[in-house]
Scaffold this motif. Structure first.
Motif, PDB file in Angstrom:
ATOM      1  N   SER A  58      18.785  18.252 -61.205  1.00 16.72           N
ATOM      2  CA  SER A  58      17.319  18.285 -61.286  1.00 16.72           C
ATOM      3  C   SER A  58      16.695  17.200 -60.393  1.00 16.72           C
ATOM      4  O   SER A  58      15.645  17.422 -59.772  1.00 16.72           O
ATOM      5  N   ILE A  59      17.346  16.042 -60.302  1.00 15.60           N
ATOM      6  CA  ILE A  59      16.830  14.988 -59.408  1.00 15.60           C
ATOM      7  C   ILE A  59      16.886  15.468 -57.952  1.00 15.60           C
ATOM      8  O   ILE A  59      15.922  15.317 -57.195  1.00 15.60           O
TER       9      ILE A  59
ATOM     10  N   LYS B 298      16.809  18.465 -56.855  1.00 14.13           N
ATOM     11  CA  LYS B 298      15.771  19.487 -56.685  1.00 14.13           C
ATOM     12  C   LYS B 298      14.385  18.870 -56.448  1.00 14.13           C
ATOM     13  O   LYS B 298      13.602  19.341 -55.624  1.00 14.13           O
ATOM     14  N   GLN B 299      14.117  17.779 -57.163  1.00  8.55           N
ATOM     15  CA  GLN B 299      12.802  17.115 -56.990  1.00  8.55           C
ATOM     16  C   GLN B 299      12.711  16.368 -55.657  1.00  8.55           C
ATOM     17  O   GLN B 299      11.628  16.164 -55.126  1.00  8.55           O
ATOM     18  N   LEU B 300      13.888  15.937 -55.144  1.00  8.43           N
ATOM     19  CA  LEU B 300      13.883  15.178 -53.881  1.00  8.43           C
ATOM     20  C   LEU B 300      13.824  16.104 -52.663  1.00  8.43           C
ATOM     21  O   LEU B 300      13.367  15.695 -51.586  1.00  8.43           O
ATOM     22  N   GLU B 301      14.269  17.337 -52.842  1.00  7.38           N
ATOM     23  CA  GLU B 301      14.378  18.251 -51.692  1.00  7.38           C
ATOM     24  C   GLU B 301      13.058  18.454 -50.931  1.00  7.38           C
ATOM     25  O   GLU B 301      13.050  18.434 -49.695  1.00  7.38           O
TER      26      GLU B 301
ATOM     27  N   ASN C 238       7.434   7.330 -53.930  1.00 13.37           N
ATOM     28  CA  ASN C 238       7.614   8.654 -54.548  1.00 13.37           C
ATOM     29  C   ASN C 238       9.077   8.870 -54.944  1.00 13.37           C
ATOM     30  O   ASN C 238       9.375   9.403 -56.017  1.00 13.37           O
TER      31      ASN C 238
ATOM     32  N   ILE D 258      10.877   9.359 -58.852  1.00 14.20           N
ATOM     33  CA  ILE D 258      11.799  10.454 -59.235  1.00 14.20           C
ATOM     34  C   ILE D 258      13.108   9.863 -59.769  1.00 14.20           C
ATOM     35  O   ILE D 258      13.621  10.280 -60.811  1.00 14.20           O
TER      36      ILE D 258
ATOM     37  N   LYS E 114      14.788   9.459 -64.218  1.00 15.17           N
ATOM     38  CA  LYS E 114      16.053  10.028 -64.734  1.00 15.17           C
ATOM     39  C   LYS E 114      16.466   9.331 -66.011  1.00 15.17           C
ATOM     40  O   LYS E 114      17.256   9.819 -66.749  1.00 15.17           O
TER      41      LYS E 114
END
Ligand code: NDP
Length: 321
Positions: free
Chosen positions: A250-251, A253-256, A313, A317, A321
């Motif tokens: 999930s991390i 995915k948020q960084l992509e 940012n 993220i 976590k």
């Protein structure tokens, strides 16, 4: 390629370097290793990391044979190895930093590399049984006898490193100048918190490992374990749980979207993020083929794009976590 001082030591290392864990032996032989190392060197990489325990010495043999084929002048590159795990199943030769083991292991490593000296030698883990004086004196002697130019530690605590420095200072011995910790977007505490004061006060250099958390930070494990990847290899089953952890996925995915916005791959963003920490001397890359290495070396451009706002940012993220 940019070069950074190894802490307060006199030498400079390329800010991106290359290591052979898992790859040399199980995935790559001398032919492909020669191609990969040759490409890295052409791109300005001057530091190559290894360890006695990687494929029980085979990784050092492969790297040594590839370097011999490439014919690099000895002054133009640095090579390291690490000692602790041992490759012989006898009581004094495993999980230790005793004097007999260290001297015999470094000599055997030089033979496998086909070199008369290494540039850096590391104590690959701390050893709570061997007196620190015995280990420091032996590492000092190995440096004094030109078996290596510098010595350091890997995954020692800040207190253990300080204890080694204190022994060296008291007896005017060569002190450790470098530590090799894991450092990536998912593993930060040791470098950013535990070592902070040690790095500032003692000027220890950092050669950091697993910038992609074994590949997880490329996003390649988002839909399970790809065939041929590190986590699919026999003997590396222990990595599967970490690489397929839903929280980590999930991390990523948020960084992509941040990587996309900066015109970087996710892996380049992850490597560039490590480079943005000025206390890191070099980020040791891993790659199981040349295309991966080409992509990863592209991270040099990344850390210039990491403005304070983008860093903020990313931090939000990672800290959520
Ligand atoms: P990474 O976290 O960068 O993982 C490298 C692996 O990720 C590659 O072998 C490859 O595995 C995969 N990968 C790399 N680039 C890409 C890409 N662009 N796209 C997709 N997959 C990619 O580094 P390592 O864990 O290998 O660590 C780097 C070095 O650090 C080691 O070689 C070693 O020298 C050192 N190290 C030191 C340790 C210590 O205790 N001191 C411990 C561990 C490492 P695959 O293709 O097989 O899936």
């Amino acid at each position: 390629m940019n070069y950074r001082r190894l802490g307060r030591a006199g030498i400079k290392v390329s800010e991106l370097s290359f290591g052979s864990w898992v790859t040399f032996g199980p995935q790559i032989g001398v032919g492909e290793a020669t191609e990969i190392l040759g490409y890295a060197y052409e791109q300005g990489v001057n530091f190559f990391d290894n360890a006695e325990a990687y494929s029980s010495g085979e990784s050092e043999r492969i790297m040594g044979a590839a370097i011999a084929q490439l014919g690099w002048p000895r002054h133009s590159y640095l090579v390291s190895s690490k000692f602790y795990w041992g490759i012989h199943d006898t009581v004094n030769a495993r999980f230790t930093l005793n004097r007999k083991y260290l001297i015999e292991a470094v000599n055997a490593s030089l033979e496998r590399f086909g070199l008369d000296h290494l540039d850096l030698i590391y104590c690959h883990r701390p050893d709570a049984e061997t007196p620190i004086e015995e280990t420091v004196y032996t590492m000092h002697e190995l440096v004094a006898e030109h078996k290596a130019h510098y010595w350091g530690t890997s995954e020692w605590s800040a207190d253990e490193i300080r204890a080694a420095i204190a022994v060296a200072r008291e007896h005017h011995l060569h002190a450790p100048v470098v530590e090799q910790p894991e450092y990536n977007m998912l593993t930060r505490a040791k470098v950013e918190v535990e070592y902070k004061r040690l790095l500032d006060e003692e000027g220890i250099g950092l050669t950091t490992w697993s910038p992609l958390a074994s590949g997880l930070l490329t996003g390649k494990y988002a839909n399970g374990i790809p065939a041929g990847s590190r986590a699919s290899l026999p003997g590396y089953e222990w990595l599967k749980e970490m690489l397929t952890d839903p929280k980590a996925a999930s991390i990523v995915k948020q960084l992509e979207p941040i990587a996309k916005q900066l015109d970087l791959t996710m892996g380049q963003l992850a490597i560039g993020w490590c480079l943005a920490n000025p206390q890191v001397s070099t980020v040791i890359l891993g790659a199981s083929n040349r295309a991966q290495l080409e992509e990863n070396l592209g991270a040099q451009a990344a850390h210039e794009r990491l403005t304070p706002e983008i860093q903020d940012n990313i931090r939000k993220i990672l800290e959520a976590k």
